[in-house]
Design a protein around this motif. Structure first.
Motif, PDB file in Angstrom:
ATOM      1  N   ARG A 141      57.641  59.286  14.809  1.00  0.00           N
ATOM      2  CA  ARG A 141      58.597  59.948  13.915  1.00  0.00           C
ATOM      3  C   ARG A 141      58.849  59.033  12.720  1.00  0.00           C
ATOM      4  NH1 ARG A 141      62.673  63.414  16.275  1.00  0.00           N
ATOM      5  NH2 ARG A 141      64.242  62.102  15.277  1.00  0.00           N
ATOM      6  N   ASP A 142      58.564  59.534  11.540  1.00  0.00           N
ATOM      7  CA  ASP A 142      58.692  58.688  10.350  1.00  0.00           C
ATOM      8  C   ASP A 142      60.104  58.182  10.153  1.00  0.00           C
ATOM      9  OD1 ASP A 142      57.829  57.617   7.682  1.00  0.00           O
ATOM     10  OD2 ASP A 142      59.310  59.094   7.010  1.00  0.00           O
ATOM     11  N   GLN A 143      61.105  59.020  10.432  1.00  0.00           N
ATOM     12  CA  GLN A 143      62.481  58.598  10.179  1.00  0.00           C
ATOM     13  C   GLN A 143      62.876  57.407  11.048  1.00  0.00           C
ATOM     14  OE1 GLN A 143      61.405  61.588  11.266  1.00  0.00           O
ATOM     15  NE2 GLN A 143      63.026  62.724  12.311  1.00  0.00           N
ATOM     16  N   ASP A 144      62.217  57.232  12.191  1.00  0.00           N
ATOM     17  CA  ASP A 144      62.463  56.061  13.038  1.00  0.00           C
ATOM     18  C   ASP A 144      61.519  54.918  12.675  1.00  0.00           C
ATOM     19  OD1 ASP A 144      64.304  57.591  14.491  1.00  0.00           O
ATOM     20  OD2 ASP A 144      62.746  58.317  15.846  1.00  0.00           O
ATOM     21  N   ALA A 145      60.269  55.281  12.360  1.00  0.00           N
ATOM     22  CA  ALA A 145      59.240  54.268  12.134  1.00  0.00           C
ATOM     23  C   ALA A 145      59.447  53.491  10.843  1.00  0.00           C
ATOM     24  CB  ALA A 145      57.865  54.931  12.122  1.00  0.00           C
ATOM     25  N   ALA A 146      59.804  54.177   9.763  1.00  0.00           N
ATOM     26  CA  ALA A 146      59.878  53.510   8.454  1.00  0.00           C
ATOM     27  C   ALA A 146      60.854  52.331   8.458  1.00  0.00           C
ATOM     28  CB  ALA A 146      60.224  54.522   7.364  1.00  0.00           C
ATOM     29  N   PRO A 147      62.104  52.522   8.921  1.00  0.00           N
ATOM     30  CA  PRO A 147      63.015  51.371   8.922  1.00  0.00           C
ATOM     31  C   PRO A 147      62.596  50.293   9.927  1.00  0.00           C
ATOM     32  CG  PRO A 147      64.070  53.299   9.925  1.00  0.00           C
ATOM     33  CD  PRO A 147      62.799  53.773   9.297  1.00  0.00           C
ATOM     34  N   LYS A 148      62.000  50.693  11.032  1.00  0.00           N
ATOM     35  CA  LYS A 148      61.561  49.719  12.028  1.00  0.00           C
ATOM     36  C   LYS A 148      60.419  48.864  11.485  1.00  0.00           C
ATOM     37  CE  LYS A 148      61.597  51.609  16.074  1.00  0.00           C
ATOM     38  NZ  LYS A 148      61.197  52.262  17.351  1.00  0.00           N
ATOM     39  N   ALA A 149      59.477  49.508  10.808  1.00  0.00           N
ATOM     40  CA  ALA A 149      58.366  48.767  10.222  1.00  0.00           C
ATOM     41  C   ALA A 149      58.869  47.815   9.138  1.00  0.00           C
ATOM     42  CB  ALA A 149      57.340  49.743   9.639  1.00  0.00           C
ATOM     43  N   ALA A 150      59.854  48.262   8.359  1.00  0.00           N
ATOM     44  CA  ALA A 150      60.413  47.405   7.310  1.00  0.00           C
ATOM     45  C   ALA A 150      61.095  46.188   7.924  1.00  0.00           C
ATOM     46  CB  ALA A 150      61.400  48.198   6.454  1.00  0.00           C
ATOM     47  N   GLU A 151      61.821  46.406   9.013  1.00  0.00           N
ATOM     48  CA  GLU A 151      62.536  45.312   9.667  1.00  0.00           C
ATOM     49  C   GLU A 151      61.583  44.298  10.299  1.00  0.00           C
ATOM     50  OE1 GLU A 151      66.073  44.807  13.032  1.00  0.00           O
ATOM     51  OE2 GLU A 151      65.743  46.739  12.062  1.00  0.00           O
ATOM     52  N   CYS A 152      60.385  44.774  10.652  1.00  0.00           N
ATOM     53  CA  CYS A 152      59.406  43.898  11.310  1.00  0.00           C
ATOM     54  C   CYS A 152      58.226  43.571  10.392  1.00  0.00           C
ATOM     55  CB  CYS A 152      58.892  44.559  12.588  1.00  0.00           C
ATOM     56  SG  CYS A 152      60.176  44.904  13.817  1.00  0.00           S
ATOM     57  N   ALA A 153      58.455  43.667   9.085  1.00  0.00           N
ATOM     58  CA  ALA A 153      57.358  43.524   8.134  1.00  0.00           C
ATOM     59  C   ALA A 153      56.694  42.156   8.183  1.00  0.00           C
ATOM     60  CB  ALA A 153      57.861  43.802   6.716  1.00  0.00           C
ATOM     61  N   ASP A 154      57.423  41.140   8.644  1.00  0.00           N
ATOM     62  CA  ASP A 154      56.855  39.798   8.685  1.00  0.00           C
ATOM     63  C   ASP A 154      56.103  39.516   9.984  1.00  0.00           C
ATOM     64  OD1 ASP A 154      59.250  39.986  10.090  1.00  0.00           O
ATOM     65  OD2 ASP A 154      59.686  37.845   9.880  1.00  0.00           O
ATOM     66  N   ALA A 155      56.099  40.469  10.918  1.00  0.00           N
ATOM     67  CA  ALA A 155      55.386  40.280  12.185  1.00  0.00           C
ATOM     68  C   ALA A 155      53.915  40.659  12.010  1.00  0.00           C
ATOM     69  CB  ALA A 155      56.022  41.137  13.278  1.00  0.00           C
ATOM     70  N   PRO A 156      53.011  39.976  12.710  1.00  0.00           N
ATOM     71  CA  PRO A 156      51.564  40.238  12.544  1.00  0.00           C
ATOM     72  C   PRO A 156      51.121  41.476  13.309  1.00  0.00           C
ATOM     73  CG  PRO A 156      51.879  38.521  14.183  1.00  0.00           C
ATOM     74  CD  PRO A 156      53.254  38.865  13.667  1.00  0.00           C
ATOM     75  N   LEU A 157      51.540  42.636  12.811  1.00  0.00           N
ATOM     76  CA  LEU A 157      51.316  43.881  13.541  1.00  0.00           C
ATOM     77  C   LEU A 157      50.515  44.884  12.726  1.00  0.00           C
ATOM     78  CD1 LEU A 157      54.934  44.323  14.939  1.00  0.00           C
ATOM     79  CD2 LEU A 157      52.890  43.841  16.318  1.00  0.00           C
ATOM     80  N   THR A 158      49.711  45.673  13.419  1.00  0.00           N
ATOM     81  CA  THR A 158      49.065  46.848  12.852  1.00  0.00           C
ATOM     82  C   THR A 158      49.862  48.056  13.332  1.00  0.00           C
ATOM     83  OG1 THR A 158      46.860  45.854  12.807  1.00  0.00           O
ATOM     84  CG2 THR A 158      46.963  48.266  12.847  1.00  0.00           C
ATOM     85  N   TRP A 159      50.326  48.876  12.394  1.00  0.00           N
ATOM     86  CA  TRP A 159      51.157  50.035  12.729  1.00  0.00           C
ATOM     87  C   TRP A 159      50.305  51.306  12.779  1.00  0.00           C
ATOM     88  CZ3 TRP A 159      56.402  50.013  13.876  1.00  0.00           C
ATOM     89  CH2 TRP A 159      57.042  48.761  13.741  1.00  0.00           C
ATOM     90  N   HIS A 160      50.461  52.041  13.867  1.00  0.00           N
ATOM     91  CA  HIS A 160      49.757  53.304  14.063  1.00  0.00           C
ATOM     92  C   HIS A 160      50.789  54.429  14.060  1.00  0.00           C
ATOM     93  CE1 HIS A 160      45.950  51.412  15.747  1.00  0.00           C
ATOM     94  NE2 HIS A 160      46.804  50.405  15.780  1.00  0.00           N
ATOM     95  N   PHE A 161      50.472  55.523  13.381  1.00  0.00           N
ATOM     96  CA  PHE A 161      51.327  56.712  13.430  1.00  0.00           C
ATOM     97  C   PHE A 161      50.634  57.745  14.302  1.00  0.00           C
ATOM     98  CE2 PHE A 161      53.313  60.648  12.224  1.00  0.00           C
ATOM     99  CZ  PHE A 161      54.650  60.290  12.113  1.00  0.00           C
ATOM    100  N   VAL A 162      51.310  58.191  15.375  1.00  0.00           N
ATOM    101  CA  VAL A 162      50.639  59.030  16.367  1.00  0.00           C
ATOM    102  C   VAL A 162      51.251  60.425  16.529  1.00  0.00           C
ATOM    103  CG1 VAL A 162      49.849  57.017  17.674  1.00  0.00           C
ATOM    104  CG2 VAL A 162      52.039  58.073  18.275  1.00  0.00           C
ATOM    105  N   GLY A 163      52.296  60.739  15.793  1.00  0.00           N
ATOM    106  CA  GLY A 163      52.945  62.040  15.969  1.00  0.00           C
ATOM    107  C   GLY A 163      52.496  63.074  14.957  1.00  0.00           C
ATOM    108  N   GLN A 164      52.943  64.315  15.181  1.00  0.00           N
ATOM    109  CA  GLN A 164      52.684  65.351  14.191  1.00  0.00           C
ATOM    110  C   GLN A 164      53.308  64.928  12.867  1.00  0.00           C
ATOM    111  OE1 GLN A 164      53.821  69.017  16.780  1.00  0.00           O
ATOM    112  NE2 GLN A 164      52.513  69.761  15.141  1.00  0.00           N
ATOM    113  N   LEU A 165      52.576  65.138  11.791  1.00  0.00           N
ATOM    114  CA  LEU A 165      53.010  64.626  10.490  1.00  0.00           C
ATOM    115  C   LEU A 165      53.116  65.757   9.481  1.00  0.00           C
ATOM    116  CD1 LEU A 165      53.696  62.277   8.636  1.00  0.00           C
ATOM    117  CD2 LEU A 165      51.249  61.844   8.373  1.00  0.00           C
ATOM    118  N   GLN A 166      54.314  65.912   8.922  1.00  0.00           N
ATOM    119  CA  GLN A 166      54.518  66.891   7.863  1.00  0.00           C
ATOM    120  C   GLN A 166      54.003  66.300   6.550  1.00  0.00           C
ATOM    121  OE1 GLN A 166      58.809  67.140   8.418  1.00  0.00           O
ATOM    122  NE2 GLN A 166      58.600  69.231   9.179  1.00  0.00           N
ATOM    123  N   THR A 167      53.479  67.160   5.694  1.00  0.00           N
ATOM    124  CA  THR A 167      52.909  66.656   4.445  1.00  0.00           C
ATOM    125  C   THR A 167      53.959  65.949   3.586  1.00  0.00           C
ATOM    126  OG1 THR A 167      53.233  68.847   3.435  1.00  0.00           O
ATOM    127  CG2 THR A 167      51.060  68.367   4.373  1.00  0.00           C
TER     128      THR A 167
END
Length: 239
Positions: free
Chosen positions: A62-88
């Protein structure tokens, strides 16, 4: 070691043993299977602990959950995958943090992701989500394209600026002929992947399998398994 860190470490070790055993049984190398930990509904603090424990791939749906979480963890050495249904209309946001989108299932989404990736100056890996419970031309309950739509969608992704065709993904179907038989669905996905790679040799990712059926996915050639509850525990109730 904190209680939560110790819990995650123990869970990760158990999942690692399962993947290792599945690889041995399938005659595959452990290095050929990537663990993607699905962190949906869990806090950024858990994502940070996972990164400290060596996890390098995490997923959200869910983008509304993922976006702030990814921002908060931006300095971590992570590859982020989006796996849910995605609205344009969420494509622009997702293109800002996701490295791989597993749920590409229609031409309009390809167009939206391409525009968003170019705007962000990034390249997005894209997997075609295959829905084995979908009637031809209709989306399944959890999104996805019918198997016969894969070649055309793949061509669209391969020809789109800012996108890279990575391969295919599926979720074990809840309806249709493969309901209750995830291994058979994963074998069918392997066949689709083989045909796809004949036309697009670099599209070698096969994303399949979750906590309950990762062994069957590894047996069927999955390169990426998406595991949530087996690592993080039972999900908090939403709402």
């Amino acid at each position: 070691m904190t209680g939560r860190r110790a819990q995650l470490a123990a869970n990760l070790a158990r999942v690692e043993e399962r993947i290792e055993s599945a690889c041995v049984a399938a005659g595959r190398k452990r290095a050929d299977v990537t663990l993607v930990v699905v962190t949906k509904t869990y806090p950024a603090s858990d994502v940070r602990l996972l990164a400290e424990l060596g996890v390098r791939h995490v997923a959200e749906n869910r983008d509304q959950d993922a976006a702030p979480k990814a921002a908060e963890c931006a300095d971590a050495p992570l590859t982020w995958h989006f796996v849910g249904q995605l609205q344009t209309n969420k494509a622009r946001s997702v293109a800002g943090y996701a490295d791989v989108v597993h749920s590409v299932d229609r031409p309009r989404l390809v167009t939206a992701l391409s525009a968003a990736a170019q705007r962000a100056g990034r390249e997005l890996g894209c997997l075609i989500q295959v829905a084995f419970d979908a009637e031809s031309g209709r989306l399944g309950e959890r999104g996805g394209a019918a198997p016969e739509a894969v070649p055309e969608l793949a061509r669209a992704v391969a020809g789109a600026e800012g996108l890279r065709l990575g391969g295919v993904m599926t979720v074990a179907p809840l309806a249709g002929p493969y309901a209750g038989h995830p291994g058979e669905a994963f074998e069918r996905l392997r066949e689709i992947s083989t045909r796809l790679r004949a036309a697009h040799p670099a599209a070698n990712m096969v994303s399949a399998g979750m906590s309950s059926d990762l062994e069957e996915a590894v047996r069927a050639g999955a390169t990426h398994v998406r595991v949530g509850s087996a690592v993080l525990g039972d999900r908090p109730r939403l709402g």
